[in-house]
Design an enzyme around this catalytic site. Structure first.
Site, mmCIF file in Angstrom:
data_model
loop_
_atom_site.group_PDB
_atom_site.id
_atom_site.type_symbol
_atom_site.label_atom_id
_atom_site.label_comp_id
_atom_site.label_asym_id
_atom_site.label_seq_id
_atom_site.Cartn_x
_atom_site.Cartn_y
_atom_site.Cartn_z
ATOM 1 N N GLY A 161 0.781 -1.226 0.000
ATOM 2 C CA GLY A 161 0.000 0.000 0.000
ATOM 3 C C GLY A 161 0.811 1.273 0.000
ATOM 4 O O GLY A 161 0.284 2.342 0.313
ATOM 5 N N LYS A 162 2.096 1.208 -0.373
ATOM 6 C CA LYS A 162 2.962 2.387 -0.368
ATOM 7 C C LYS A 162 3.254 2.902 -1.773
ATOM 8 O O LYS A 162 4.006 3.865 -1.941
ATOM 9 C CB LYS A 162 4.289 2.080 0.342
ATOM 10 C CG LYS A 162 4.131 1.505 1.742
ATOM 11 C CD LYS A 162 3.357 2.440 2.657
ATOM 12 C CE LYS A 162 3.304 1.884 4.081
ATOM 13 N NZ LYS A 162 2.490 2.741 4.978
ATOM 14 N N SER A 165 4.977 -0.987 -5.511
ATOM 15 C CA SER A 165 4.777 -2.214 -6.282
ATOM 16 C C SER A 165 5.097 -3.491 -5.524
ATOM 17 O O SER A 165 5.809 -4.360 -6.005
ATOM 18 C CB SER A 165 5.596 -2.152 -7.577
ATOM 19 O OG SER A 165 5.120 -3.069 -8.511
ATOM 20 N N SER A 167 2.929 -5.847 -5.006
ATOM 21 C CA SER A 167 2.264 -6.958 -5.690
ATOM 22 C C SER A 167 3.124 -7.497 -6.825
ATOM 23 O O SER A 167 3.272 -8.714 -6.985
ATOM 24 C CB SER A 167 0.891 -6.525 -6.210
ATOM 25 O OG SER A 167 1.001 -5.436 -7.109
ATOM 26 N N ASP A 211 5.293 -2.089 -13.649
ATOM 27 C CA ASP A 211 5.735 -2.606 -12.355
ATOM 28 C C ASP A 211 6.424 -3.961 -12.509
ATOM 29 O O ASP A 211 7.504 -4.206 -11.956
ATOM 30 C CB ASP A 211 4.558 -2.742 -11.398
ATOM 31 C CG ASP A 211 3.914 -1.418 -11.062
ATOM 32 O OD1 ASP A 211 4.476 -0.371 -11.424
ATOM 33 O OD2 ASP A 211 2.827 -1.426 -10.447
#
Length: 481
Positions: A161-162, A165, A167, A211
C-alpha cells in the site's frame, strides 16, 4: 554446490535475512524436505520516477528498482500438492498458509482457467492469488503440464500500500521461482507480461505492465526505459554522478485496485473511444460495455497522439466530465477489457485523456536530459517535469493531501537544499513520492520526512538505495548438508 548468484550480488539487500528465515523453516517446520535442494529467487519493488499511470496508455516510463524486495523459495514435492507459506517482517512469528491439490487447481474444478481462478479468490483473502496465479497462467498461456507439486515460502520486505509495487515483486519472485523449478525457458520480458496477466486476470487489478517489467528487468542503480506498447524495453539509463533518487511514503495507503485509479483508467479509455470516432477509425461494438477499435493511426495507444495534434483540434471533442450512462448510450463501450464503465459514475474524461499524451512527452524529454551532460539548467528542467507530472495526477483526481504536502515541502526546500523535483508515484491517491536531488542530500530528505510527520500526524519512511531485478539477481540454491 556453489551459489550461481554473481559474486558482486552476494551481499544484496535482504538475502542474509531470508536465508536465516529459510534455514529456520527447513529445520523447524514440515514445509520443506530437508534432504532436497531449494531454489531461491528475488524481485524488488520499484520507484516510479516518471510515467506512472500513463503505462496502460502506451507511454514511455522510467522506473527504478528499490532496495526492498520479495524473496521466494521453492522446492519440488513428492506429491501433487501445492503448499504456500507467506511471512512478513512485521509478522515474523505468524505465517499465512495456502494448500491445495494440484489436480483440483488445474483440472477445471477450481482454477482450471484464469476466470476460474479470479472467481475462486474473489471475496476473500486473495493473497494466494499472487502466487498460485503463476501456475495457472503458465498452464493456460504456455500449456505447461505440471508433473509434481511444489512447496513455496514467500518473504517480502516491500511494504504494501505504499505505491512501490509490492504486488509485482511477489508475482515476479514467485513466477521466476516456478519457471526455474520446472525448467521452463522464458526471457525477462515474457515473464513480466505473464505476471501482468496474473494481476489483471486473476487478482483483478487493472494495472499496466511497468511494475512487473521493473521488478523483472531492473538493473541496480539504473532506470529502466520502457515503452509500454506493450512492453518495449529500450534499455537502462545510468544516473548521472551528480544525482540520487529517494522515496518518501505519505502514510496514505494506495491500491491499483482502488476506485480512483480504476475511474481514471476507464476515463482515459473513454477519451480514446471518443477520439477514435472523431478521426473516423472503425469501431465494432462487442457488447457488455466493450468495443474493438481498428487503429492503424495510433496503434491503440493514447500516448501515441502528439501534443500538437491533441491541441490542434482533438481536445475540443472531449468533455470535461461525462457520466457512464451518457457514454454507453452514445459510444457503446471502451476497448480496454479491464475497464468497466459504470452507468451511475462520473468520469474526468478530458484530464484522464490528456494525462498520458502530455506525460509521454514529459518522460521523453526527461530521458533525453539524463542522457546528456548535465548542469544546473538541466537539473532544474528535470525537476519541473516532475512537478508538472504531479500536477497532472491531481488534475485527474489522483492526488492526495499527503502527497501534495510532501511535494510542496520538497519544492520549498528546492535547489538550494539540493532537491530538484518530486512527484507522486504509481497509481496515485496516496502512496509514495519520488524525489530527485543532488547526490548526498539524504539528510535533507530525512528532514522533510520528519517535518511531514509533524505537520500531518502520519508515520512515514524513506526509501533509499537500489538493488538488482529478478533476472540480474538470477537464483541461489540451498543445498542439504
Amino acid at each position: 554446490m556453489p551459489s550461481p548468484i554473481p559474486k558482486d550480488l552476494e551481499t544484496v539487500s535482504g538475502l542474509d535475512r531470508f536465508c536465516d528465515i529459510l534455514s529456520r523453516t527447513v529445520s523447524e517446520s514440515d514445509l520443506f524436505d530437508q534432504n532436497r535442494p531449494i531454489i531461491i529467487t528475488r524481485a524488488p519493488g520499484r520507484l516510479d520516477l516518471m510515467g506512472g499511470i500513463a503505462d496502460y496508455s502506451g507511454s514511455l516510463v522510467l522506473q527504478y528498482p528499490i532496495k526492498e524486495a520479495t524473496f521466494a523459495a521453492i522446492q519440488a514435492s513428492a506429491d501433487r500438492t501445492i503448499r504456500i507459506e507467506s511471512i512478513l517482517p512485521e509478522e515474523s512469528t505468524e505465517r499465512l498458509v495456502f494448500e491445495a491439490s494440484l489436480d483440483d487447481l488445474l483440472a477445471g474444478r477450481k482454477l482450471g482457467s484464469v476466470d476460474d481462478a479470479r472467481s475462486f479468490f474473489t471475496g476473500g483473502d486473495n493473497w494466494p492469488a499472487y502466487a498460485v496465479g503463476a501456475l495457472v497462467v503458465l498452464a493456460n498461456e504456455r500449456k505447461i503440464a505440471f508433473e509434481h507439486g511444489v512447496r513455496i515460502l514467500i518473504y517480502s520486505e516491500v511494504p504494501q500500500g505504499k505505491g512501490v509495487s509490492s504486488s509485482a515483486a511477489i508475482e515476479v519472485a514467485v513466477m521466476k521461482a516456478v519457471v526455474e523449478q520446472f525448467g521452463i525457458e522464458i526471457e525477462s520480458r515474457e515473464l513480466a507480461l505473464l505476471c501482468q496477466k496474473m494481476e489483471n486476470g486473476i487478482v483483478g487489478a487493472p494495472c499496466g505492465v511497468m511494475d512487473q517489467m521493473a521488478s523483472a528487468c531492473g538493473v541496480e542503480g539504473s532506470l529502466i526505459e520502457l515503452l509500454c506498447q506493450p512492453a518495449e524495453l529500450r534499455g537502462t539509463i545510468d544516473l548521472p554522478d551528480e544525482v540520487e533518487i529517494w522515496g518518501i511514503d505519505s502514510g496514505i495507503r494506495h491500491s491499483v485496485a482502488g476506485a480512483d485509479y480504476g475511474t481514471v483508467r476507464t476515463a482515459g479509455f473513454m477519451g480514446y473511444r471518443i477520439l477514435a470516432e472523431t478521426v473516423g477509425l472503425s469501431v465494432d461494438v462487442l457488447g457488455y460495455g466493450h468495443v474493438r477499435i481498428d487503429d492503424p493511426k495510433w496503434n491503440g495507444y493514447l500516448a501515441s497522439i502528439g501534443t500538437a495534434e491533441f491541441e490542434g483540434g482533438l481536445s475540443a471533442h472531449l468533455p470535461d466530465v461525462l457520466t457512464g450512462a451518457e457514454f454507453l448510450d452514445r459510444y457503446g463501450g471502451v476497448s480496454d477489457l479491464y475497464s468497466t464503465v459504470r452507468r451511475e459514475s462520473e468520469y474526468p474524461v478530458l484530464a484522464a485523456t490528456a494525462h498520458p499524451i502530455y506525460e509521454n512527452s514529459r518522460v521523453r524529454r526527461f530521458a533525453e536530459l539524463l542522457k546528456c551532460p548535465i548542469g544546473g539548467p538541466e537539473l532544474r528542467d528535470l525537476g519541473e517535469l516532475m512537478y508538472s507530472s504531479h500536477n497532472s495526477y491531481s488534475a485527474c483526481g489522483l492526488g492526495s493531501d499527503g502527497t501534495d504536502l510532501l511535494v510542496s515541502l520538497v519544492r520549498e526546500a528546492g535547489f538550494a537544499k539540493g532537491l530538484y523535483g518530486a512527484k507522486i508515484t504509481g497509481g496515485g491517491s496516496g502512496g509514495t513520492v519520488a524525489i530527485l536531488g543532488k547526490k548526498g542530500s539524504g539528510d535533507e530528505v530525512a528532514a522533510i520526512a520528519l517535518r511531514y510527520e509533524a505537520l500531518s500526524g502520519r508515520k512515514t519512511r524513506v526509501f533509499t538505495g537500489s538493488s538488482p531485478g529478478a533476472f540480474q539477481f538470477g537464483l541461489r540454491r540451498w543445498e542439504p548438508v
